[in-house]
Design a protein around this motif. Sequence first.
Motif, PDB file in Angstrom:
ATOM      1  N   LYS A  68      93.977  -5.603 -17.361  1.00 18.12           N
ATOM      2  CA  LYS A  68      94.174  -4.353 -16.616  1.00 18.12           C
ATOM      3  C   LYS A  68      95.380  -4.452 -15.697  1.00 18.12           C
ATOM      4  CE  LYS A  68      90.225  -3.603 -14.612  1.00 18.12           C
ATOM      5  NZ  LYS A  68      89.223  -2.882 -13.802  1.00 18.12           N
ATOM      6  N   ARG A  69      95.516  -5.585 -15.002  1.00 22.61           N
ATOM      7  CA  ARG A  69      96.661  -5.736 -14.100  1.00 22.61           C
ATOM      8  C   ARG A  69      97.979  -5.703 -14.868  1.00 22.61           C
ATOM      9  NH1 ARG A  69      93.277  -9.543 -11.425  1.00 22.61           N
ATOM     10  NH2 ARG A  69      94.214 -11.247 -12.616  1.00 22.61           N
ATOM     11  N   ASP A  70      98.021  -6.428 -15.997  1.00 21.96           N
ATOM     12  CA  ASP A  70      99.249  -6.444 -16.793  1.00 21.96           C
ATOM     13  C   ASP A  70      99.579  -5.061 -17.329  1.00 21.96           C
ATOM     14  OD1 ASP A  70      99.674  -9.151 -16.431  1.00 21.96           O
ATOM     15  OD2 ASP A  70      98.546  -9.729 -18.206  1.00 21.96           O
ATOM     16  N   PHE A  71      98.542  -4.314 -17.705  1.00 21.11           N
ATOM     17  CA  PHE A  71      98.777  -3.025 -18.343  1.00 21.11           C
ATOM     18  C   PHE A  71      99.134  -1.938 -17.340  1.00 21.11           C
ATOM     19  CE2 PHE A  71      97.384   1.026 -20.147  1.00 21.11           C
ATOM     20  CZ  PHE A  71      98.116   1.018 -21.323  1.00 21.11           C
ATOM     21  N   THR A  72      98.379  -1.840 -16.237  1.00 22.35           N
ATOM     22  CA  THR A  72      98.640  -0.774 -15.273  1.00 22.35           C
ATOM     23  C   THR A  72      99.954  -0.991 -14.548  1.00 22.35           C
ATOM     24  OG1 THR A  72      97.319  -1.933 -13.606  1.00 22.35           O
ATOM     25  CG2 THR A  72      96.213  -0.239 -14.901  1.00 22.35           C
ATOM     26  N   GLY A  73     100.424  -2.241 -14.495  1.00 25.52           N
ATOM     27  CA  GLY A  73     101.721  -2.515 -13.879  1.00 25.52           C
ATOM     28  C   GLY A  73     102.823  -2.648 -14.903  1.00 25.52           C
ATOM     29  N   ALA A  74     102.553  -2.266 -16.156  1.00 27.67           N
ATOM     30  CA  ALA A  74     103.514  -2.493 -17.237  1.00 27.67           C
ATOM     31  C   ALA A  74     104.775  -1.686 -17.040  1.00 27.67           C
ATOM     32  CB  ALA A  74     102.871  -2.158 -18.582  1.00 27.67           C
ATOM     33  N   ARG A  75     105.845  -2.393 -16.782  1.00 27.41           N
ATOM     34  CA  ARG A  75     107.151  -1.757 -16.698  1.00 27.41           C
ATOM     35  C   ARG A  75     108.091  -2.294 -17.765  1.00 27.41           C
ATOM     36  NH1 ARG A  75     105.142  -2.083 -11.620  1.00 27.41           N
ATOM     37  NH2 ARG A  75     105.265  -0.202 -10.355  1.00 27.41           N
ATOM     38  N   THR A  76     107.649  -3.316 -18.457  1.00 26.18           N
ATOM     39  CA  THR A  76     108.462  -3.897 -19.516  1.00 26.18           C
ATOM     40  C   THR A  76     107.588  -4.110 -20.741  1.00 26.18           C
ATOM     41  OG1 THR A  76     107.993  -6.224 -19.049  1.00 26.18           O
ATOM     42  CG2 THR A  76     109.738  -5.189 -17.758  1.00 26.18           C
ATOM     43  N   ARG A  77     108.241  -4.265 -21.877  1.00 22.23           N
ATOM     44  CA  ARG A  77     107.512  -4.546 -23.106  1.00 22.23           C
ATOM     45  C   ARG A  77     106.782  -5.878 -23.003  1.00 22.23           C
ATOM     46  NH1 ARG A  77     111.123  -4.295 -28.219  1.00 22.23           N
ATOM     47  NH2 ARG A  77     112.018  -6.151 -27.274  1.00 22.23           N
ATOM     48  N   ALA A  78     107.368  -6.834 -22.282  1.00 23.70           N
ATOM     49  CA  ALA A  78     106.724  -8.134 -22.126  1.00 23.70           C
ATOM     50  C   ALA A  78     105.389  -8.000 -21.398  1.00 23.70           C
ATOM     51  CB  ALA A  78     107.642  -9.089 -21.362  1.00 23.70           C
ATOM     52  N   ASP A  79     105.288  -7.044 -20.446  1.00 25.25           N
ATOM     53  CA  ASP A  79     104.031  -6.847 -19.733  1.00 25.25           C
ATOM     54  C   ASP A  79     102.922  -6.406 -20.682  1.00 25.25           C
ATOM     55  OD1 ASP A  79     105.017  -7.533 -17.238  1.00 25.25           O
ATOM     56  OD2 ASP A  79     105.707  -5.515 -16.817  1.00 25.25           O
ATOM     57  N   THR A  80     103.235  -5.531 -21.634  1.00 27.38           N
ATOM     58  CA  THR A  80     102.211  -5.082 -22.579  1.00 27.38           C
ATOM     59  C   THR A  80     101.771  -6.227 -23.478  1.00 27.38           C
ATOM     60  OG1 THR A  80     103.840  -4.340 -24.213  1.00 27.38           O
ATOM     61  CG2 THR A  80     103.127  -2.743 -22.559  1.00 27.38           C
ATOM     62  N   LEU A  81     102.694  -7.112 -23.835  1.00 26.93           N
ATOM     63  CA  LEU A  81     102.317  -8.269 -24.636  1.00 26.93           C
ATOM     64  C   LEU A  81     101.396  -9.185 -23.843  1.00 26.93           C
ATOM     65  CD1 LEU A  81     105.678  -9.167 -26.424  1.00 26.93           C
ATOM     66  CD2 LEU A  81     103.806  -7.737 -27.226  1.00 26.93           C
ATOM     67  N   ASP A  82     101.653  -9.315 -22.541  1.00 28.40           N
ATOM     68  CA  ASP A  82     100.757 -10.114 -21.694  1.00 28.40           C
ATOM     69  C   ASP A  82      99.360  -9.506 -21.665  1.00 28.40           C
ATOM     70  OD1 ASP A  82     102.666 -11.973 -21.042  1.00 28.40           O
ATOM     71  OD2 ASP A  82     103.329 -10.908 -19.250  1.00 28.40           O
ATOM     72  N   ALA A  83      99.271  -8.170 -21.625  1.00 27.97           N
ATOM     73  CA  ALA A  83      97.978  -7.499 -21.640  1.00 27.97           C
ATOM     74  C   ALA A  83      97.234  -7.791 -22.938  1.00 27.97           C
ATOM     75  CB  ALA A  83      98.162  -5.997 -21.454  1.00 27.97           C
ATOM     76  N   LEU A  84      97.952  -7.782 -24.058  1.00 27.95           N
ATOM     77  CA  LEU A  84      97.323  -8.077 -25.344  1.00 27.95           C
ATOM     78  C   LEU A  84      96.819  -9.512 -25.404  1.00 27.95           C
ATOM     79  CD1 LEU A  84      99.754  -6.282 -27.828  1.00 27.95           C
ATOM     80  CD2 LEU A  84      97.407  -5.635 -27.284  1.00 27.95           C
ATOM     81  N   ARG A  85      97.603 -10.443 -24.847  1.00 30.05           N
ATOM     82  CA  ARG A  85      97.182 -11.843 -24.862  1.00 30.05           C
ATOM     83  C   ARG A  85      95.943 -12.047 -23.983  1.00 30.05           C
ATOM     84  NH1 ARG A  85     102.982 -12.511 -24.297  1.00 30.05           N
ATOM     85  NH2 ARG A  85     103.882 -13.056 -26.303  1.00 30.05           N
ATOM     86  N   ALA A  86      95.922 -11.386 -22.815  1.00 27.97           N
ATOM     87  CA  ALA A  86      94.752 -11.502 -21.941  1.00 27.97           C
ATOM     88  C   ALA A  86      93.525 -10.897 -22.615  1.00 27.97           C
ATOM     89  CB  ALA A  86      95.035 -10.797 -20.611  1.00 27.97           C
ATOM     90  N   LEU A  87      93.702  -9.771 -23.295  1.00 30.38           N
ATOM     91  CA  LEU A  87      92.598  -9.135 -24.002  1.00 30.38           C
ATOM     92  C   LEU A  87      92.077 -10.043 -25.117  1.00 30.38           C
ATOM     93  CD1 LEU A  87      90.929  -6.544 -24.250  1.00 30.38           C
ATOM     94  CD2 LEU A  87      92.686  -5.665 -25.805  1.00 30.38           C
ATOM     95  N   ASP A  88      92.973 -10.697 -25.818  1.00 32.12           N
ATOM     96  CA  ASP A  88      92.571 -11.629 -26.869  1.00 32.12           C
ATOM     97  C   ASP A  88      91.767 -12.792 -26.291  1.00 32.12           C
ATOM     98  OD1 ASP A  88      92.813 -12.918 -29.598  1.00 32.12           O
ATOM     99  OD2 ASP A  88      93.943 -14.367 -28.413  1.00 32.12           O
ATOM    100  N   GLU A  89      92.187 -13.300 -25.135  1.00 33.07           N
ATOM    101  CA  GLU A  89      91.455 -14.385 -24.475  1.00 33.07           C
ATOM    102  C   GLU A  89      90.048 -13.930 -24.098  1.00 33.07           C
ATOM    103  OE1 GLU A  89      90.895 -18.191 -22.673  1.00 33.07           O
ATOM    104  OE2 GLU A  89      92.467 -17.434 -24.022  1.00 33.07           O
ATOM    105  N   GLY A  90      89.931 -12.691 -23.589  1.00 36.49           N
ATOM    106  CA  GLY A  90      88.625 -12.183 -23.202  1.00 36.49           C
ATOM    107  C   GLY A  90      87.689 -11.991 -24.383  1.00 36.49           C
ATOM    108  N   ARG A  91      88.219 -11.489 -25.480  1.00 37.17           N
ATOM    109  CA  ARG A  91      87.396 -11.305 -26.676  1.00 37.17           C
ATOM    110  C   ARG A  91      86.862 -12.637 -27.204  1.00 37.17           C
ATOM    111  NH1 ARG A  91      91.593  -7.036 -29.425  1.00 37.17           N
ATOM    112  NH2 ARG A  91      90.616  -5.108 -28.696  1.00 37.17           N
ATOM    113  N   HIS A  92      87.716 -13.654 -27.156  1.00 37.40           N
ATOM    114  CA  HIS A  92      87.251 -14.963 -27.625  1.00 37.40           C
ATOM    115  C   HIS A  92      86.171 -15.509 -26.699  1.00 37.40           C
ATOM    116  CE1 HIS A  92      87.573 -19.456 -27.893  1.00 37.40           C
ATOM    117  NE2 HIS A  92      87.358 -19.137 -29.153  1.00 37.40           N
ATOM    118  N   ALA A  93      86.323 -15.314 -25.396  1.00 36.13           N
ATOM    119  CA  ALA A  93      85.315 -15.783 -24.452  1.00 36.13           C
ATOM    120  C   ALA A  93      83.974 -15.101 -24.718  1.00 36.13           C
ATOM    121  CB  ALA A  93      85.771 -15.535 -23.020  1.00 36.13           C
ATOM    122  N   LEU A  94      84.005 -13.811 -24.979  1.00 33.43           N
ATOM    123  CA  LEU A  94      82.768 -13.084 -25.242  1.00 33.43           C
ATOM    124  C   LEU A  94      82.137 -13.545 -26.558  1.00 33.43           C
ATOM    125  CD1 LEU A  94      81.216 -10.961 -23.676  1.00 33.43           C
ATOM    126  CD2 LEU A  94      82.254  -9.207 -25.130  1.00 33.43           C
TER     127      LEU A  94
END
Length: 360
Positions: A68-94
């Motif tokens: 959420k932090r990476d996405f709501t503060g996304a000002r660059t394409r790299a920020d959205t990629l960080d959001a995807l990586r964090a989401l992937d980490e969360g899905r694996h944890a679940l």
Amino acid sequence: MRRGVGGGLRRLWPWRGRDASALAEIEAEITAFGEALNVHSFSPGRPGATDEMRAELARALDAYEQAKRDFTGARTRADTLDALRALDEGRHALACLDALLAGRRPPEHMSLCFFDARHGQASKQVSWAPPGGVARNIAVCAADAVRLAESRSPVTPQPGQESRVRVQPRGSKPRTTPPVRAPQPQVSGKGGSGEQTHQLAMPSYRPAVMVFSTNGQTRVHLRFEGRKGRSSRLYRLSGDGTPITARIPLPEGNKAIAFRVFAAGDREAWTATAVPLREVPCFHDEINGTGSDVVHYRGEPGPGALHYAGPSLIQLEALDDCLAYGVTVAEGRAGEHTFQWPGRGYYQVRSAGAWSLSAT
């Protein structure tokens, strides 16, 4: 342990336009993951709950908040990629939590596609090597796995594509033209006097960084042919008594990067490789290193400290969303230097010795 997650995400992108549909899709994925966390049956205080289960839930919650932090503060394409990586980490944890609850072995974490996180979850491990480089196993999506398999198929020249021989006119002197080497995603050599120009091909994913490494201790000056997007063309690299491993930003806009190597000796082997942004180390509070590097600061704007114990000058430069030079944040010689972090983003350290960065 607080479970309150979910809810809408407020968009703050100044770069909507053509990326709006992709951003909406990422927003929907994050929201759906938050809802999955909210309705999950596991409670940290339930009978039979183990520390391992609680740790996986905490990892999933932390990853959701980070996405959420990476996405709501996304000002660059790299920020959205960080959001995807964090989401992937969360899905694996679940998924690991669900496996523990069912008495199964936690699943292996198959990362996002090596070539581009936007391709989604990797489907298989394949052996891949850049031209002239060393093969290694990487995780790729199904489409890239097919592409790599097809690229290894032998190609038969078609009629009319045979090489032609140019006849030298009688009486003329033979012309000696140095061979022109096609740009490669990995370039290697030994030493360097600066006479040869090397061509490093830019990868399909952007932005990217160059990783310049040596097998042994040496001093290297790397000079780029073009200055566009850089604070200077010359990079002084040193391992400070150890082999060099330096990350250097590769700004967008070029199909290849031309550079020359000036090494202290002619025997030390070196390689220069283009790699994705996920190879850049991330940190919130503190990080340390040696020599030139690119780091990803994920903390908030505020005071920071730079400690330097090397020779000559050290500079900390903020980079824009294309990894082009933005502004010099701090510089100085050996000692401690205070400065203000402009905010989250990628920063370049230009150094010839040991250093550390922290948010104070």
